[in-house]
Design a protein around this motif. Structure first.
Motif, PDB file in Angstrom:
ATOM      1  N   ARG A 120       8.367  -1.128   4.162  1.00  0.00           N
ATOM      2  CA  ARG A 120       7.710  -2.156   3.369  1.00  0.00           C
ATOM      3  C   ARG A 120       7.118  -1.592   2.086  1.00  0.00           C
ATOM      4  N   ASN A 121       7.407  -2.268   1.012  1.00  0.00           N
ATOM      5  CA  ASN A 121       6.846  -1.905  -0.296  1.00  0.00           C
ATOM      6  C   ASN A 121       7.214  -0.482  -0.718  1.00  0.00           C
ATOM      7  N   VAL A 122       8.418  -0.092  -0.361  1.00  0.00           N
ATOM      8  CA  VAL A 122       8.929   1.236  -0.695  1.00  0.00           C
ATOM      9  C   VAL A 122      10.130   1.103  -1.625  1.00  0.00           C
ATOM     10  N   ALA A 124       8.942   3.577   7.917  1.00  0.00           N
ATOM     11  CA  ALA A 124       9.487   4.420   6.862  1.00  0.00           C
ATOM     12  C   ALA A 124       8.723   4.148   5.569  1.00  0.00           C
ATOM     13  N   GLY A 125       8.118   5.197   5.007  1.00  0.00           N
ATOM     14  CA  GLY A 125       7.259   5.006   3.830  1.00  0.00           C
ATOM     15  C   GLY A 125       5.909   4.501   4.290  1.00  0.00           C
ATOM     16  N   CYS A 126       5.296   5.270   5.190  1.00  0.00           N
ATOM     17  CA  CYS A 126       4.077   4.798   5.877  1.00  0.00           C
ATOM     18  C   CYS A 126       2.815   5.100   5.092  1.00  0.00           C
ATOM     19  N   THR A 175       6.856   7.972   8.800  1.00  0.00           N
ATOM     20  CA  THR A 175       7.253   9.027   7.865  1.00  0.00           C
ATOM     21  C   THR A 175       6.988   8.622   6.417  1.00  0.00           C
ATOM     22  N   ASP A 176       6.841   9.641   5.590  1.00  0.00           N
ATOM     23  CA  ASP A 176       6.681   9.406   4.155  1.00  0.00           C
ATOM     24  C   ASP A 176       7.156  10.658   3.426  1.00  0.00           C
ATOM     25  N   VAL A 177       7.602  10.483   2.206  1.00  0.00           N
ATOM     26  CA  VAL A 177       8.054  11.631   1.417  1.00  0.00           C
ATOM     27  C   VAL A 177       6.858  12.450   0.919  1.00  0.00           C
ATOM     28  N   ASN A 211       3.143   5.799  -5.666  1.00  0.00           N
ATOM     29  CA  ASN A 211       2.175   4.732  -5.429  1.00  0.00           C
ATOM     30  C   ASN A 211       1.958   4.604  -3.915  1.00  0.00           C
ATOM     31  N   ASN A 212       0.759   4.963  -3.461  1.00  0.00           N
ATOM     32  CA  ASN A 212       0.464   5.010  -2.027  1.00  0.00           C
ATOM     33  C   ASN A 212      -0.303   3.805  -1.519  1.00  0.00           C
ATOM     34  N   GLU A 213      -0.397   2.787  -2.335  1.00  0.00           N
ATOM     35  CA  GLU A 213      -1.180   1.606  -1.985  1.00  0.00           C
ATOM     36  C   GLU A 213      -0.807   1.071  -0.597  1.00  0.00           C
ATOM     37  N   THR A 214      -1.785   0.925   0.259  1.00  0.00           N
ATOM     38  CA  THR A 214      -1.547   0.352   1.574  1.00  0.00           C
ATOM     39  C   THR A 214      -2.875  -0.074   2.169  1.00  0.00           C
ATOM     40  N   PHE A 215      -2.845  -0.892   3.199  1.00  0.00           N
ATOM     41  CA  PHE A 215      -4.068  -1.156   3.955  1.00  0.00           C
ATOM     42  C   PHE A 215      -3.728  -1.677   5.340  1.00  0.00           C
ATOM     43  N   PHE A 263      -3.056  -3.834   8.486  1.00  0.00           N
ATOM     44  CA  PHE A 263      -2.514  -5.184   8.662  1.00  0.00           C
ATOM     45  C   PHE A 263      -2.171  -5.850   7.341  1.00  0.00           C
ATOM     46  N   ARG A 264      -1.635  -5.055   6.408  1.00  0.00           N
ATOM     47  CA  ARG A 264      -1.231  -5.607   5.126  1.00  0.00           C
ATOM     48  C   ARG A 264      -0.207  -6.711   5.388  1.00  0.00           C
ATOM     49  N   ASP A 265      -0.474  -7.870   4.880  1.00  0.00           N
ATOM     50  CA  ASP A 265       0.371  -9.034   5.088  1.00  0.00           C
ATOM     51  C   ASP A 265       0.449  -9.390   6.578  1.00  0.00           C
ATOM     52  N   ARG A 271      13.388  13.691  -6.929  1.00  0.00           N
ATOM     53  CA  ARG A 271      12.819  14.050  -5.632  1.00  0.00           C
ATOM     54  C   ARG A 271      12.733  12.881  -4.663  1.00  0.00           C
ATOM     55  N   THR A 272      12.527  11.678  -5.172  1.00  0.00           N
ATOM     56  CA  THR A 272      12.222  10.560  -4.255  1.00  0.00           C
ATOM     57  C   THR A 272      13.066   9.313  -4.476  1.00  0.00           C
ATOM     58  N   GLY A 273      13.811   9.263  -5.575  1.00  0.00           N
ATOM     59  CA  GLY A 273      14.548   8.035  -5.878  1.00  0.00           C
ATOM     60  C   GLY A 273      13.692   6.983  -6.572  1.00  0.00           C
ATOM     61  N   ASN A 275      12.266  12.097   3.659  1.00  0.00           N
ATOM     62  CA  ASN A 275      12.703  11.447   2.435  1.00  0.00           C
ATOM     63  C   ASN A 275      13.791  10.430   2.749  1.00  0.00           C
ATOM     64  N   LEU A 276      13.559   9.197   2.355  1.00  0.00           N
ATOM     65  CA  LEU A 276      14.500   8.120   2.661  1.00  0.00           C
ATOM     66  C   LEU A 276      15.847   8.282   1.978  1.00  0.00           C
ATOM     67  N   THR A 277      15.904   9.140   0.964  1.00  0.00           N
ATOM     68  CA  THR A 277      17.198   9.338   0.311  1.00  0.00           C
ATOM     69  C   THR A 277      18.027  10.382   1.073  1.00  0.00           C
TER      70      THR A 277
HETATM   71  C1  LIG Z   1       3.266   1.321  -1.681  1.00  0.00           C
HETATM   72  S1  LIG Z   1       3.383   2.424  -0.329  1.00  0.00           S
HETATM   73  C2  LIG Z   1       3.648   1.310   1.022  1.00  0.00           C
HETATM   74  C3  LIG Z   1       3.009   1.765   2.299  1.00  0.00           C
HETATM   75  C4  LIG Z   1       3.201   0.816   3.496  1.00  0.00           C
HETATM   76  N1  LIG Z   1       4.566   0.760   3.913  1.00  0.00           N
HETATM   77  C5  LIG Z   1       2.708  -0.584   3.144  1.00  0.00           C
HETATM   78  O1  LIG Z   1       3.516  -1.481   2.955  1.00  0.00           O
HETATM   79  O2  LIG Z   1       1.493  -0.780   3.061  1.00  0.00           O
HETATM   80  C6  LIG Z   1       4.970   3.161  -0.597  1.00  0.00           C
HETATM   81  C7  LIG Z   1       5.177   4.509   0.086  1.00  0.00           C
HETATM   82  O3  LIG Z   1       6.558   4.872   0.035  1.00  0.00           O
HETATM   83  C8  LIG Z   1       6.641   6.267  -0.120  1.00  0.00           C
HETATM   84  N2  LIG Z   1       7.950   6.637  -0.656  1.00  0.00           N
HETATM   85  C9  LIG Z   1       8.410   6.501  -1.915  1.00  0.00           C
HETATM   86  N3  LIG Z   1       9.650   7.000  -2.027  1.00  0.00           N
HETATM   87  C10 LIG Z   1       9.995   7.469  -0.797  1.00  0.00           C
HETATM   88  C11 LIG Z   1      11.150   8.120  -0.273  1.00  0.00           C
HETATM   89  N4  LIG Z   1      12.209   8.402  -1.052  1.00  0.00           N
HETATM   90  N5  LIG Z   1      11.156   8.466   1.026  1.00  0.00           N
HETATM   91  C12 LIG Z   1      10.077   8.185   1.825  1.00  0.00           C
HETATM   92  N6  LIG Z   1       8.968   7.581   1.380  1.00  0.00           N
HETATM   93  C13 LIG Z   1       8.915   7.231   0.082  1.00  0.00           C
HETATM   94  C14 LIG Z   1       5.474   6.576  -1.049  1.00  0.00           C
HETATM   95  O4  LIG Z   1       5.089   7.941  -0.953  1.00  0.00           O
HETATM   96  C15 LIG Z   1       4.388   5.616  -0.561  1.00  0.00           C
HETATM   97  O5  LIG Z   1       3.539   6.229   0.360  1.00  0.00           O
END
Ligand SMILES: C[S@@+](CC[C@H](N)C(=O)[O-])C[C@H]1O[C@@H](n2cnc3c(N)ncnc32)[C@H](O)[C@@H]1O
Lengths: 121, 283
Positions: free
Chosen positions: B215-217, B110-112, B142-144, B72-76, B78-80, B18-20, B199-201
């Motif tokens: 970032r971090n995706v 992307a992957g917010c 956007t986010d999946v 993994n939805n970890e975020t906050f 002004f991260r970094d 579903r997400t890669g 979905n980024l894929t």
């Molecule tokens: C760790 S969070 C990072 C959030 C933010 N970018 C940050 O750096 O704080 C990763 C995000 O990427 C999303 N993600 C994972 N695979 C994805 C995909 N194939 N398409 C879009 N988003 C995806 C996850 O649902 C998650 O919310």
């Protein structure tokens, strides 16, 4: 090494805060209430004070107001750290001269980022 | 509750299709914690029951919810900070000069996740209101994960979330406190960001973006998926657009669509002027 004075009537909170602060490379001093904190500051001025709100003898607010009236060469940064977590309390704290505000419960990341924001970490 | 090998392989397979995202061995121990809440909410009492339901496929929504819970939805906010500074002080001043005629800047997060990254950017624009007077700033995030996007749109954060990364002044300026120690982001900020499930894929969203944050995706994508995603990001990028990755993520080894911005190390810049294929051994 930066120094922090932890002012809280709860021994547990002081211990948790000390632990986090020490891993962030702070030297830590403790006080149980505002009055004790004032006398600690007379002998050694910390870079930052981590301050609880509700304490017996002298509350965090009374301490902060008294502190900000002193004419020290350098005032310490003050980070409130309290369960009083609504906007009205926060506004009052800022008006009284607090630099930052941590709502309990807090974690290491929160405390670290607040200390960075006030420029001591 | 034990998560058997078979179960974890089925779940990992579902997540990757579903997400890669790959569920590496070292992350499999988290499955139980990740799915606990969902199982309780849905009255599913064992992992076997969950897997059976998934495999039977009678409740199509279930797979989506399981995938969301495994991400993994970890975020906050002004991260970094250094990364935000690169975008704000490296990329944007240049874009402001090169986009002077149209006065429009498009940004794609992307992957917010739950929105903190996009809202941090929006805050930064509002903090410099005078400088951006008359500009149209378009932020797409956007986010999946549908669950994450719904939360992002709502803009309500827990006490712990709202204090992570924000100064108390920013918090007081942009949020109001509500019942149950929840903090709601201002309408002004909410109106600045468009949130969408994507979905980024799959093919990128419509638009030519001047700045893309991803970032971090990419961390848990396979090499092949990563390369494919970089190609899509390139398609979505303006010919002179910027790309910001997470700390520790790199484009090196994934083609030449983006190159390191020599003036702002840590930022990538679209390398749209493709060199013609070399005739001799020169290039
Ligand atoms: C760790 S969070 C990072 C959030 C933010 N970018 C940050 O750096 O704080 C990763 C995000 O990427 C999303 N993600 C994972 N695979 C994805 C995909 N194939 N398409 C879009 N988003 C995806 C996850 O649902 C998650 O919310």
């Amino acid at each position: 090494m930066k120094s922090c004075l932890v002012v809280d009537d709860s021994k547990v909170i002081r211990k948790v805060a000390r632990h986090i602060l020490e891993t962030l490379n702070f030297s830590v001093d403790e006080a149980e209430d505002g009055r004790q904190a004032l006398s600690r500051i007379e002998t050694k001025m910390p870079d930052v004070v981590l301050l609880d709100w509700n304490m017996p003898v002298m509350s965090g607010m009374e301490f902060l107001r008294t502190l900000r009236q002193q004419d020290f060469d350098v005032q310490p940064k003050v980070v409130f750290c309290t369960t009083e977590n609504d906007a009205a309390h926060i506004r009052a704290a800022i008006e009284a001269g607090a630099d930052e505000y941590v709502m309990k419960p807090f974690d290491r990341e929160t405390l670290e980022s607040k200390l960075q924001i006030v420029g001591v970490a | 509750m034990e998560v058997s090998d078979v179960s974890s392989r089925i779940l990992a397979g579902l997540l990757e299709t579903r997400t890669g995202q790959q569920l590496t061995m070292s992350r499999r121990w988290r499955i139980e914690t990740a799915l606990g809440g969902l199982m309780r909410d849905r009255g599913i009492t064992s992992m076997d029951q969950l897997i059976t339901a998934l495999v039977a496929g009678r409740e199509p929504w279930l797979a989506g919810e399981v995938v969301d819970a495994l991400l993994n939805n970890e975020t906050f906010f002004f991260r970094d900070r250094a990364a935000f500074d690169l975008v704000l002080k490296g990329a944007l001043p240049r874009l402001q000069r090169s986009r002077e005629a149209e006065k429009k800047i498009s940004i794609w997060c992307a992957g917010c996740s739950t929105g903190q990254e996009a809202y941090s950017l929006a805050m930064s624009f509002l903090d410099e209101r005078v400088r951006w007077q008359g500009w149209k700033i378009d932020i797409l995030a956007t986010d999946v994960s549908r669950t994450a996007i719904e939360r992002a749109r709502e803009g309500v954060y827990s006490q712990l979330e709202v204090q992570r990364g924000l100064s108390v002044l920013q918090m007081m300026r942009w949020f109001t406190d509500e019942e149950g120690q929840q903090w709601r982001i201002s309408k002004q900020l909410r109106d600045m960001v468009r949130f969408d499930v994507h979905n980024l894929t799959e093919a990128p969203p419509k638009g030519r973006f001047d700045v893309i944050l991803c970032r971090n995706v990419l961390l848990y994508f396979s090499e092949a998926t990563r390369t494919a995603v970089f190609q899509r990001l390139a398609e979505a990028s303006a010919p002179d657009g910027y790309l910001m990755l997470g700390a520790g993520e790199t484009i090196i080894g994934h083609g030449s669509d983006f190159v390191i911005d020599p003036d702002n190390r840590g930022l990538y810049i679209r390398n749209a002027v493709q060199q013609p294929a070399p005739l001799s051994g020169l290039a």
